[in-house]
Design a protein around this motif. Structure first.
Motif, short mmCIF file in Angstrom:
data_model
loop_
_atom_site.label_atom_id
_atom_site.label_comp_id
_atom_site.label_asym_id
_atom_site.label_seq_id
_atom_site.Cartn_x
_atom_site.Cartn_y
_atom_site.Cartn_z
N ASP A 218 0.87 -1.18 0.00
CA ASP A 218 0.00 0.00 0.00
C ASP A 218 0.91 1.23 0.00
O ASP A 218 1.45 1.61 1.04
CB ASP A 218 -0.92 -0.02 1.23
CG ASP A 218 -1.89 1.18 1.24
OD1 ASP A 218 -1.83 2.00 0.30
OD2 ASP A 218 -2.69 1.27 2.19
N SER A 220 0.37 4.28 -0.13
CA SER A 220 -0.06 5.43 0.67
C SER A 220 0.51 5.38 2.09
O SER A 220 0.50 6.38 2.81
CB SER A 220 -1.59 5.49 0.73
OG SER A 220 -2.11 4.36 1.42
N GLN A 221 1.01 4.20 2.50
CA GLN A 221 1.57 4.06 3.85
C GLN A 221 3.09 4.23 3.90
O GLN A 221 3.70 3.99 4.95
CB GLN A 221 1.21 2.66 4.41
CG GLN A 221 -0.29 2.42 4.54
CD GLN A 221 -0.93 3.40 5.50
OE1 GLN A 221 -0.42 3.63 6.60
NE2 GLN A 221 -2.05 3.99 5.10
N HIS A 222 3.70 4.66 2.79
CA HIS A 222 5.17 4.69 2.76
C HIS A 222 5.75 5.69 3.77
O HIS A 222 6.84 5.47 4.32
CB HIS A 222 5.68 5.02 1.35
CG HIS A 222 5.48 6.44 0.94
ND1 HIS A 222 4.25 6.94 0.54
CD2 HIS A 222 6.34 7.48 0.85
CE1 HIS A 222 4.38 8.22 0.22
NE2 HIS A 222 5.63 8.58 0.40
N GLU A 223 5.03 6.78 4.05
CA GLU A 223 5.55 7.75 5.02
C GLU A 223 5.61 7.15 6.42
O GLU A 223 6.56 7.40 7.18
CB GLU A 223 4.68 9.00 5.00
CG GLU A 223 4.78 9.80 3.70
CD GLU A 223 3.88 11.02 3.72
OE1 GLU A 223 3.03 11.11 4.63
OE2 GLU A 223 4.04 11.87 2.83
N ALA A 224 4.60 6.36 6.78
CA ALA A 224 4.60 5.74 8.11
C ALA A 224 5.77 4.76 8.25
O ALA A 224 6.43 4.69 9.30
CB ALA A 224 3.27 5.01 8.33
N TYR A 225 6.05 4.01 7.17
CA TYR A 225 7.21 3.11 7.21
C TYR A 225 8.50 3.89 7.41
O TYR A 225 9.40 3.47 8.16
CB TYR A 225 7.28 2.30 5.92
CG TYR A 225 6.32 1.14 5.85
CD1 TYR A 225 6.57 -0.04 6.56
CD2 TYR A 225 5.18 1.20 5.08
CE1 TYR A 225 5.69 -1.12 6.49
CE2 TYR A 225 4.29 0.13 5.00
CZ TYR A 225 4.56 -1.02 5.71
OH TYR A 225 3.69 -2.08 5.65
N SER A 525 3.46 13.74 7.29
CA SER A 525 2.94 12.43 6.94
C SER A 525 1.52 12.27 7.45
O SER A 525 0.98 13.12 8.14
CB SER A 525 3.84 11.35 7.56
OG SER A 525 3.69 11.36 8.96
N THR A 526 0.95 11.13 7.13
CA THR A 526 -0.43 10.87 7.55
C THR A 526 -0.54 10.71 9.06
O THR A 526 -1.61 10.84 9.63
CB THR A 526 -0.94 9.60 6.86
OG1 THR A 526 -0.03 8.52 7.14
CG2 THR A 526 -1.05 9.80 5.37
N THR A 527 0.56 10.43 9.74
CA THR A 527 0.53 10.26 11.19
C THR A 527 0.75 11.58 11.92
O THR A 527 0.74 11.62 13.14
CB THR A 527 1.61 9.26 11.63
OG1 THR A 527 2.89 9.78 11.25
CG2 THR A 527 1.41 7.93 10.97
#
Length: 800
Positions: A218, A220-225, A525-527
């Protein structure tokens, strides 16, 4: 229904030229619109399909400076759920490859130690040659970006400079290397056998560098990683990081430009078609006013008369739209195969998909045309049978004509001072206002298309004259270091300074700057936590001003605490002149003041420039020289290459730019030439048809002119010069549109690629010749249409 069909067929037979012209306009409109949409959609679909098929990376890590433990990084990413990480791909960088005795300029090489396949991400696709698990000893795999551009085939030999050794290897396969093998690439991964890698490259100074690809289930989750990854490291990631946007963007740029031009001109073409349809229907209603009155007196309703026009143009539209859709797919294939040739294999051609989109475009065109026909055909509703039969027009229009006729008689004395030919030409233009507006519009659009095409292609092909505005230097000669271990830099600098033809020499290298997450203002990021970003740095030892590096605002850095940033870095960080930026370079934190903001097509302006004082030790990649006389470039290049051939490659700036952008000019020439020819042809046909219709209406006045002594050619010349004068105005407007309006619209597209001020190179001789060509086509169309004047008989016309 039989009456409607009969009238419809009669209209088709009666107005063959006009109907043919309208069908051609609809066909070309469909061709342009559908081609633009197909090119853009298929380019992205083709890349996405191949990216999915090869398990393409969303990000690539390039570990070159030893600031992190490569194995530690690989293990962490491999342990993450929802992430596919490649194995570590060791390589050694080289500069310099020779093919058939000539060195390929501007080519950086990553000599890869090929691991066992699959790699995990970015699997290679074999375009030519036999697929094998590994390259055989003495053989290499090379990317399509290197092979196709230089016409290298399987079985050819390449020579590489590996230290003091000249390494000769045979090409056993050509592969699609998706992340690093795109258009305009100056880098190439050369895949070697492990034995050859260790034997030829293991003894070079330094240690291995590594590539590693990362693919997210996914994205869209690369920033969280990345937040978790940098928390694991305890510091921001200090090495180079290539994002998906950077890896994919230049696969699309040429087709986006072509698609933009075609879609804009397709809209213009359909507007011309709608205007022509409206003009033709209005003319048909006026010329058949009495006939329509008779039809109504016989019981044919207004609705049925409108249906007659709708049926007529439905048939014309279907006859034109269907071939337009078919031809657009053929043209799309030509453009896509040329611009994305690096994704093509010997076994398969590039597929053209999205047939549903083509059908939707055709249906949309048909709907718009029929709506236009309904609006104009509705003018038949107010027609009263008695007035139509008696006057041939409405009673109000008949009274208006008589009043205008009286006014024209009073104004006729104003023309007595003018030459007869001028009066005839002006009368032809002013009595046919709608037709004149149409011809003015056509000449404007045709000239704009021709001029814009010339300016765009010429600006790219002559990029050396505006290179600083594209983000490059303006040095006359560039020295590429291909073997730093053997280069005696001090001796080279002494020789250069002793040469009176050389004005100055400046060196530049590269580094990576990292903006720590807690200093980010506009990238969260999204977080909710900011994410660090990696910025390629151009590190200059010497003067950036002497190198010719330019800014769109501000100035170049001169002190260690100053920095010039690309426009997209400025946008992403929200930094302007005078603001402070903190960067990690070589693991150390530095604070810089922004002194300049520049644009660059390279790296999409995601880059910055600093002085050499901020790095521990600069390992320059290039030296930039300016000469007293640029004509000495060839001699100096030859002299340096002869003297230092084992350690450097000297090339002219023009050679470097051509190696990157010559393919862009080649890709643009075909579609821009096709567009220019299409618009010239359409312009000629419409002007011919419009003039022919109007001249036939004016046969009686022309007959009278002949009866008082004017020759046919005098009348034809007067009419033609009137149209030439009109087209001269249109050509002037077209030049303004071609050098101002269309480039301004294109800037909006290129802005995301880091170009906010499009550098244009004006060839005024060529622009003038193209404007003259547009005027000539208009005049020729009118002159040929006026042949009907030769057949007029003054005696019959006067007697009428």
């Amino acid at each position: 229904m039989a009456a409607i069909t009969s009238i419809c067929l009669g209209n088709l037979r009666k107005r063959k030229v006009q109907n043919l012209l309208i069908a051609l306009l609809i066909l070309l409109s469909t061709l342009l619109m559908n081609t633009s949409i197909t090119v853009i959609a298929n380019s992205e679909d083709l890349y996405e399909d191949l990216h999915q098929e090869t398990q393409g990376s969303h990000e690539i890590l390039n570990l070159t400076q030893g600031l992190h433990n490569p194995q530690q990084i690989a293990d962490w990413w491999a342990s993450q759920e929802g992430v596919t990480a490649s194995v570590l791909l060791p390589y050694r960088p080289l500069a310099g490859v020779t093919y058939k005795g000539e060195e390929i300029p501007n080519q950086y090489l990553y000599m890869m130690n090929t691991p066992d396949r699959p790699f995990g991400t970015d699997e290679l696709v074999f375009a030519q040659g036999k697929e094998t698990p590994l390259p055989a000893p003495g053989a290499v795999w090379i990317p399509t970006s290197l092979a196709y551009k230089n016409e290298i085939a399987v079985g050819d030999e390449l020579q590489f400079k590996a230290g003091s050794t000249q390494l000769t290897l045979k090409v056993s396969a050509i592969v699609i290397d998706l992340p690093l093998g795109g258009p305009f690439s100056t880098t190439a991964r050369i895949w070697l056998n492990d034995t050859d890698y260790g034997h030829y490259l293991g003894g070079l100074p330094g240690s291995d560098s590594y590539f590693m690809g990362i693919r997210f289930t996914d994205y869209s989750q690369h920033e969280a990683y990345w937040e978790r990854f940098e928390n694991y490291l305890g510091v921001p990631f200090m090495e180079e990081r290539l994002t998906y946007e950077e890896l994919s963007s230049f696969y699309f740029i040429m087709n986006k430009i072509i698609g933009f031009v075609m879609s804009f001109l397709g809209i213009v073409m359909i507007l011309v078609a709608l205007f022509t349809i409206g003009f033709t229907i209005s003319d048909s209603i006026l010329s058949s006013y009495t006939t329509i009155g008779i039809f109504k007196s016989l019981g044919l309703s207004s609705r049925k008369i409108i249906v007659t026009y709708i049926l007529q143009y439905s048939l014309l539209s279907l006859v034109a739209i269907l071939p337009g859709v078919v031809f657009s797919r053929l043209l799309s294939r030509i453009i896509i195969e040329q611009s994305l040739s690096f994704l093509k294999t010997a076994q398969t051609s590039i597929p053209i998909q999205n047939i549903g989109t083509s059908v939707s475009v055709g249906a949309g065109m048909l709907l718009v045309i029929l709506l236009c026909v309904w609006l104009y055909a509705s003018k038949t509703r107010p027609i009263q049978p008695m007035q139509a039969i008696r006057y041939g027009m409405s009673e109000a229009a008949y009274s208006g004509i008589n009043k205008r006729g009286n006014r024209n008689k009073r104004r006729s004395s104003d023309f007595e001072r003018w030459p007869v030919s001028v009066v005839i030409g002006l009368r032809n233009v002013t009595r046919n206002v709608k037709g004149s507006l149409l011809m003015l519009l056509l000449t404007t659009v045709t000239t704009a298309v021709l001029v814009f095409g010339l300016v765009l292609v010429n600006s790219i092909s002559q990029m050396q004259k505006t290179a600083p505005l594209w983000g490059y230097d303006s040095a006359n000669v560039v020295i590429r270091i291909v073997n730093a271990s053997e280069l005696d830099r001090a001796a080279l600098e002494r020789d250069i300074r002793a040469d009176s033809r050389i004005v100055n020499l400046n060196w530049a290298g590269h580094a990576i700057g990292v903006v720590p997450g807690n200093r980010m203002q506009h990238s969260t990021s999204t977080t909710g936590q900011a994410q660090s970003i990696s910025i390629p740095l151009t590190v200059v030892e010497g003067s950036m001003d002497e190198m010719g590096l330019a800014n769109i605002t501000g100035r170049n850095p001169q002190n260690p605490n100053e920095i010039s940033i690309g426009i997209n870095i400025s946008r992403q960080l929200g930094k302007e002149l005078g603001d402070i930026i903190e960067l990690y370079i070589e693991g150390k934190r530095h604070s810089f003041t922004v002194t300049g903001i520049y644009q660059s097509i390279a790296n999409m302006s995601f880059q910055a420039r600093v002085t050499a004082d901020v790095v521990t030790k600069l390992n320059p990649d290039d030296g930039y020289m300016n000469l007293s006389d640029v004509q000495d470039s060839d001699d100096i290049v030859r002299q340096l290459n002869d003297q230092y051939s084992s350690s450097i490659q000297a090339v002219k700036q023009q050679t470097l730019l051509d190696s990157v952008f010559k393919e862009a000019s080649a890709v643009l020439i075909i579609p821009m030439s096709i567009l220019g020819l299409l618009f010239l042809m359409v312009s000629w046909l419409i002007i011919y048809s419009t003039c022919r219709i109007h001249i036939r209406k004016e046969t009686k006045p022309y007959g009278i002119y002949k009866s008082i002594g004017l020759t046919s050619n005098t009348i034809r010349g007067a009419v033609t010069w009137g149209i030439v004068g009109l087209s001269l105005i249109g050509a002037g407007l077209g030049i303004l549109c071609g050098i101002s309006l269309l480039p301004h619209l294109l800037r909006g597209l290129l802005s995301s690629y880091g170009i906010v001020k499009l550098p244009l190179f004006m060839n005024w001789t060529g622009i003038s010749l193209l404007a003259l060509l547009s005027i000539t086509v208009a005049g020729l169309g009118c002159w040929i249409a006026s042949r009907v004047i030769l057949k007029t008989t003054p005696r019959i016309l006067v007697s009428e």
